[in-house]
Design a protein around this motif. Structure first.
Motif, PDB file in Angstrom:
ATOM      1  N   UNK A 127      10.604   8.981  -9.272  1.00 23.39           N
ATOM      2  CA  UNK A 127       9.465   8.438 -10.002  1.00 23.39           C
ATOM      3  C   UNK A 127       9.480   9.133 -11.362  1.00 23.39           C
ATOM      4  N   UNK A 128       9.411   8.335 -12.417  1.00 21.61           N
ATOM      5  CA  UNK A 128       9.434   8.936 -13.755  1.00 21.61           C
ATOM      6  C   UNK A 128       8.164   8.558 -14.499  1.00 21.61           C
ATOM      7  N   UNK A 129       7.545   9.559 -15.102  1.00 22.31           N
ATOM      8  CA  UNK A 129       6.339   9.273 -15.876  1.00 22.31           C
ATOM      9  C   UNK A 129       6.648   9.616 -17.329  1.00 22.31           C
ATOM     10  N   UNK A 130       6.477   8.676 -18.208  1.00 23.60           N
ATOM     11  CA  UNK A 130       6.839   8.852 -19.618  1.00 23.60           C
ATOM     12  C   UNK A 130       8.256   9.415 -19.746  1.00 23.60           C
ATOM     13  N   UNK A 131       9.133   8.937 -18.891  1.00 17.72           N
ATOM     14  CA  UNK A 131      10.545   9.309 -18.975  1.00 17.72           C
ATOM     15  C   UNK A 131      10.905  10.580 -18.234  1.00 17.72           C
ATOM     16  N   UNK A 132       9.907  11.366 -17.831  1.00 16.60           N
ATOM     17  CA  UNK A 132      10.229  12.645 -17.160  1.00 16.60           C
ATOM     18  C   UNK A 132      10.045  12.502 -15.652  1.00 16.60           C
ATOM     19  N   UNK A 133      10.978  13.050 -14.852  1.00 12.87           N
ATOM     20  CA  UNK A 133      10.836  12.941 -13.398  1.00 12.87           C
ATOM     21  C   UNK A 133       9.541  13.610 -12.932  1.00 12.87           C
ATOM     22  N   UNK A 134       8.869  12.947 -11.996  1.00 12.19           N
ATOM     23  CA  UNK A 134       7.620  13.518 -11.463  1.00 12.19           C
ATOM     24  C   UNK A 134       8.002  14.507 -10.376  1.00 12.19           C
ATOM     25  N   UNK A 135       7.846  15.785 -10.669  1.00  9.20           N
ATOM     26  CA  UNK A 135       8.179  16.807  -9.658  1.00  9.20           C
ATOM     27  C   UNK A 135       6.912  17.439  -9.097  1.00  9.20           C
ATOM     28  N   UNK A 136       5.888  17.505  -9.930  1.00 11.97           N
ATOM     29  CA  UNK A 136       4.633  18.104  -9.475  1.00 11.97           C
ATOM     30  C   UNK A 136       3.651  16.975  -9.121  1.00 11.97           C
ATOM     31  N   UNK A 137       3.567  16.690  -7.806  1.00  9.80           N
ATOM     32  CA  UNK A 137       2.728  15.558  -7.387  1.00  9.80           C
ATOM     33  C   UNK A 137       1.250  15.817  -7.674  1.00  9.80           C
ATOM     34  N   UNK A 138       0.827  17.074  -7.588  1.00  3.63           N
ATOM     35  CA  UNK A 138      -0.590  17.380  -7.861  1.00  3.63           C
ATOM     36  C   UNK A 138      -0.926  17.037  -9.309  1.00  3.63           C
ATOM     37  N   UNK A 145       0.837  -1.209   0.000  1.00  7.92           N
ATOM     38  CA  UNK A 145       0.000   0.000   0.000  1.00  7.92           C
ATOM     39  C   UNK A 145       0.865   1.250   0.000  1.00  7.92           C
ATOM     40  N   UNK A 146       1.936   1.226   0.783  1.00  6.11           N
ATOM     41  CA  UNK A 146       2.820   2.405   0.825  1.00  6.11           C
ATOM     42  C   UNK A 146       3.401   2.661  -0.565  1.00  6.11           C
ATOM     43  N   UNK A 147       3.821   1.593  -1.220  1.00  3.17           N
ATOM     44  CA  UNK A 147       4.378   1.755  -2.566  1.00  3.17           C
ATOM     45  C   UNK A 147       3.314   2.309  -3.519  1.00  3.17           C
ATOM     46  N   UNK A 148       2.086   1.789  -3.381  1.00  2.00           N
ATOM     47  CA  UNK A 148       0.996   2.275  -4.243  1.00  2.00           C
ATOM     48  C   UNK A 148       0.776   3.774  -4.012  1.00  2.00           C
ATOM     49  N   UNK A 149       0.851   4.203  -2.750  1.00  2.00           N
ATOM     50  CA  UNK A 149       0.678   5.632  -2.451  1.00  2.00           C
ATOM     51  C   UNK A 149       1.794   6.472  -3.071  1.00  2.00           C
ATOM     52  N   UNK A 150       3.007   5.901  -3.096  1.00  2.00           N
ATOM     53  CA  UNK A 150       4.120   6.635  -3.715  1.00  2.00           C
ATOM     54  C   UNK A 150       3.900   6.738  -5.222  1.00  2.00           C
ATOM     55  N   UNK A 151       3.441   5.628  -5.810  1.00  2.00           N
ATOM     56  CA  UNK A 151       3.214   5.626  -7.269  1.00  2.00           C
ATOM     57  C   UNK A 151       2.082   6.577  -7.638  1.00  2.00           C
ATOM     58  N   UNK A 152       1.134   6.775  -6.687  1.00  2.00           N
ATOM     59  CA  UNK A 152      -0.006   7.657  -6.968  1.00  2.00           C
ATOM     60  C   UNK A 152       0.323   9.118  -6.677  1.00  2.00           C
ATOM     61  N   UNK A 153       1.528   9.375  -6.175  1.00  2.00           N
ATOM     62  CA  UNK A 153       1.905  10.764  -5.877  1.00  2.00           C
ATOM     63  C   UNK A 153       1.268  11.278  -4.598  1.00  2.00           C
ATOM     64  N   UNK A 154       0.905  10.368  -3.691  1.00  2.00           N
ATOM     65  CA  UNK A 154       0.289  10.816  -2.432  1.00  2.00           C
ATOM     66  C   UNK A 154       1.347  11.135  -1.370  1.00  2.00           C
ATOM     67  N   UNK A 155       2.478  10.440  -1.443  1.00  2.00           N
ATOM     68  CA  UNK A 155       3.595  10.753  -0.552  1.00  2.00           C
ATOM     69  C   UNK A 155       4.787  11.119  -1.431  1.00  2.00           C
ATOM     70  N   UNK A 156       5.539  12.129  -1.062  1.00  2.00           N
ATOM     71  CA  UNK A 156       6.792  12.370  -1.793  1.00  2.00           C
ATOM     72  C   UNK A 156       7.836  11.380  -1.277  1.00  2.00           C
ATOM     73  N   UNK A 157       8.572  10.709  -2.157  1.00  2.00           N
ATOM     74  CA  UNK A 157       9.560   9.742  -1.651  1.00  2.00           C
ATOM     75  C   UNK A 157      10.698  10.454  -0.926  1.00  2.00           C
ATOM     76  N   UNK A 158      11.308   9.736   0.049  1.00  2.00           N
ATOM     77  CA  UNK A 158      12.473  10.312   0.734  1.00  2.00           C
ATOM     78  C   UNK A 158      13.720  10.116  -0.109  1.00  2.00           C
ATOM     79  N   UNK A 159      13.663   9.103  -0.962  1.00  2.00           N
ATOM     80  CA  UNK A 159      14.821   8.829  -1.813  1.00  2.00           C
ATOM     81  C   UNK A 159      14.348   8.203  -3.114  1.00  2.00           C
ATOM     82  N   UNK A 160      15.193   8.290  -4.143  1.00  2.00           N
ATOM     83  CA  UNK A 160      14.833   7.702  -5.430  1.00  2.00           C
ATOM     84  C   UNK A 160      13.972   8.631  -6.270  1.00  2.00           C
TER      85      UNK A 160
END
Ligand SMILES: Nc1ncnc2c1ncn2[C@@H]1O[C@H](COP(=O)(O)OP(=O)(O)OP(=O)(O)O)[C@@H](O)[C@H]1O
Length: 607
Positions: A416-427, A399-414
């Motif tokens: 997330x890339x969407x279509x090759x671009x880093x996800x910076x805007x979680x909203x 579940x925690x991983x799913x929340x990270x993939x959904x952009x609900x928590x900002x990761x402490x490390x590592x």
């Protein structure tokens, strides 16, 4: 510390006035003008009284009744009195509306700030303490602050007005009357700080009490509390929490009462000495009788106002310090709260629709206050249109991983890339994601809302809602409800109905279909469905979410075997990955779990 508190007080007073200004500036100006006029009239009346007495007494007692100034003076006093009365009435009416408007403005700001807080904040007890204090402060406190400030303003104006009149009569009276109020004002200051400290210390205690109140009064909890006969135990705990607050309040009040008594006695002695001195001065012909009479009236008026003011001062101070709690909580959003947010109305053609490729690179996340990461250096790859499953025992981090993939928590490390671009805007990332949570929310609102909330900023579209309900297998039972999709889903509401656990889960799924997002995350989406419904959903998952990238979490491995790729988690790390067949061949954790579940099914079938 005391200096900082004084600065905070001043700051909060300005904040309260700003709130009133934002809520209804015309009403605020009206109220202030009324106060100023009333004070001016009061000063005028005092001076006039002295003049009239002087003129009347100068003619001697016999001629007093026939004095040419007496009748006009009485008529003028009546007219002015009536005008002030009318002004006061209009001021009171505007004040009542103003306080409701201030309440609405502030409550809206607190709600905005709570909604704007990112999810991890809700993991912090300190955040909940601050939220509780802000909610508490938002209830009538700002309105009360405005009322108290206006009354304080009125008292200050009276002091000025009567003080001005004293200057004309006997200036030395003013500092002495002010002196009489000093002990009461000092006592009020101590009271204010002690109250505020107690209030802070009780935050967590009050949160627990409120939680117990919700448990004891909620409809959802009612069944279990009765089944377990928990009512008495929970009420007992609630009593304990309240007793704590009562004890703290009693101790504080005892101290305050002692201080107030001493202050009032000291102030009273000063006033008695003053009135006695005026009497002595008048009888010794050192002060005209008219001046002494008007001065006694002025001393009485002023001391009453000052005492009321001092009595209120503790309340004002405490109230203003609560506004500090409020302001700190809403600070980040207060600037935007003034301007209602633009509601983005989108049409479906404007929504992102291409399936996305999602890549996690060494994602790590630790919950606030936890010692070990719940997700540790997890990397995974989701190609556009793929179905990827996350499996693992309880607490392995799915579940925690799913929340990270959904952009609900900002990761402490590592990353997330969407279509090759880093996800910076979680909203923005959440915008292209639909999540069905394991513990999804049951909105006790119409069924239509329960689905349309899936995409709240689009114009409501009944046809699309029905289509989403149909895809989730919910349309038939929703149409059977008393008012079809408009039926409120809560028996607490008139005409309301309730659904079964599985039906609620279908609604949660319908919300995800309605959201129509390119990335879909399903966390145990079938836990409450019957076996047939579950098989149906998984069999049709690909078709139902055609063109979507899907992350699926399920404990029933039979349901995930068709996923393109399966990731097995253990204590927050990926320990295996591959297709169902590959993982079975490998003979690792997945194969062991799958065979255990298969055996359990066979045993159940043969027993
Ligand atoms: N809000 C939280 N605060 C602190 N720790 C948490 C929180 N939520 C989960 N955890 C911890 O993080 C770890 C992973 O939890 P998570 O809910 O992600 O596991 P899961 O694999 O989804 O479990 P399940 O199969 O029971 O749903 C667990 O050790 C859990 O105790």
């Amino acid at each position: 510390m005391a200096e900082r508190r004084k600065r905070d007080l001043l700051h909060s007073a300005v904040f309260a006035v700003r709130l009133a200004w934002l809520a209804d500036r015309r009403a605020l100006v009206h109220v202030i003008v009324v106060q100023v006029l009333s004070a001016m009239v009061m000063a005028g009346a005092l001076v006039m009284t002295q003049q009239v007495f002087g003129a009347v007494l100068a003619r001697g007692p016999a001629a007093a009744g026939r004095s040419p100034v007496l009748v006009p003076a009485v008529i003028a006093a009546l007219v002015v009195g009536a005008a002030v009365g009318a002004l006061r009435l209009s001021g009171t009416a505007r004040m009542a509306v103003l306080t409701v408007k201030v309440d609405r403005l502030v409550a809206g700001m607190v709600l905005e700030a709570a909604v704007a807080a990112e999810l991890p904040r809700f993991e912090e007890p300190d955040f909940h303490d601050r939220l509780q204090r802000a909610v508490f402060a938002s209830r009538r406190q700002p309105a009360l602050a405005v009322i108290l400030l206006v009354t304080a303003f009125q008292a200050a104006l009276t002091v000025l007005a009567v003080g001005g009149a004293f200057v004309l009569m006997a200036w030395w009276l003013l500092p002495l009357v002010l002196l009489s109020a000093v002990p009461a004002i000092r006592a009020a200051g101590n009271e204010r700080s002690a109250h505020h400290d107690m209030h802070h210390g009780l935050s967590e205690n009050r949160r627990l009490r409120e939680y117990l109140e919700r448990l004891l009064t909620g409809r959802d909890e009612a069944k279990e509390i009765r089944a377990l006969d928990l009512g008495g135990v929970l009420t007992g705990r609630w009593q304990e929490q309240y007793a704590h607050e009562v004890r703290a309040t009693e101790a504080l009040m005892k101290t305050h009462a002692r201080h107030r008594m001493v202050a009032q006695a000291t102030g009273g002695v000063v006033i008695c000495v003053l009135v006695g001195s005026l009497w002595w001065l008048a009888t010794s012909d050192l002060l005209p009788l008219s001046t002494a009479g008007a001065a006694v009236a002025g001393v009485w008026l002023l001391s009453v106002r000052l005492n009321t003011f001092a009595g209120m001062l503790g309340g004002i101070g405490e109230n203003l310090l609560r506004l500090t709690d409020l302001e700190t909580f809403i600070a980040p959003t207060s600037a935007t709260a003034r301007v209602p947010r633009q509601r983005r109305e989108l049409t479906y053609s404007q929504l992102p629709c291409e399936p996305v490729a999602l890549r996690a690179e060494r994602l790590t996340f630790t919950y606030p206050g936890a010692e070990v990461p719940a997700v540790h250096e997890v990397s995974l790859d989701l190609r556009p249109g793929q179905v990827v499953a996350l499996v693992g025992v309880n607490g392995s981090g799915k579940t925690t991983l799913a929340h990270l993939l959904a952009g609900l928590y900002p990761p402490d490390g590592g990353h997330l890339l969407c279509d090759g671009a880093p996800v910076t805007d979680l909203t923005a990332h959440r915008e292209r994601t639909a999540v069905v949570f394991q513990d999804f929310t049951r909105y006790k609102l119409p069924a239509l809302d329960n689905i349309a909330f899936g995409r709240p900023h689009t114009t409501d579209d009944l046809e699309r809602v029905q289509e989403a309900a149909r895809q989730a297998g919910a349309l038939d039972f929703l149409k059977e409800l008393p008012d079809s999709l408009h039926t409120p889903l809560g028996k607490e509401f008139t005409g309301g109905a309730d659904l079964s656990g599985g039906q609620w889960q279908r609604l949660a799924l319908a919300r995800a279909f309605y959201r129509d997002a390119p990335l879909v995350i399903l966390d145990e989406p079938t836990a409450a469905l019957d076996a047939h419904a579950e098989d149906q959903l998984f069999a049709h998952l690909r078709r139902l979410f055609t063109g979507r990238t899907v992350v699926l979490i399920s404990h029933r491995l039979r349901s995930v075997r068709h996923a393109d790729r399966i990731y097995v988690l253990e204590t927050g790390r990926v320990v295996e990955q591959g297709s169902h067949e590959t993982l079975l061949r490998t003979g690792g954790a997945y194969a062991t779990l799958f065979r255990a579940q298969a055996r359990a099914y066979q045993n159940t079938g043969t027993s």
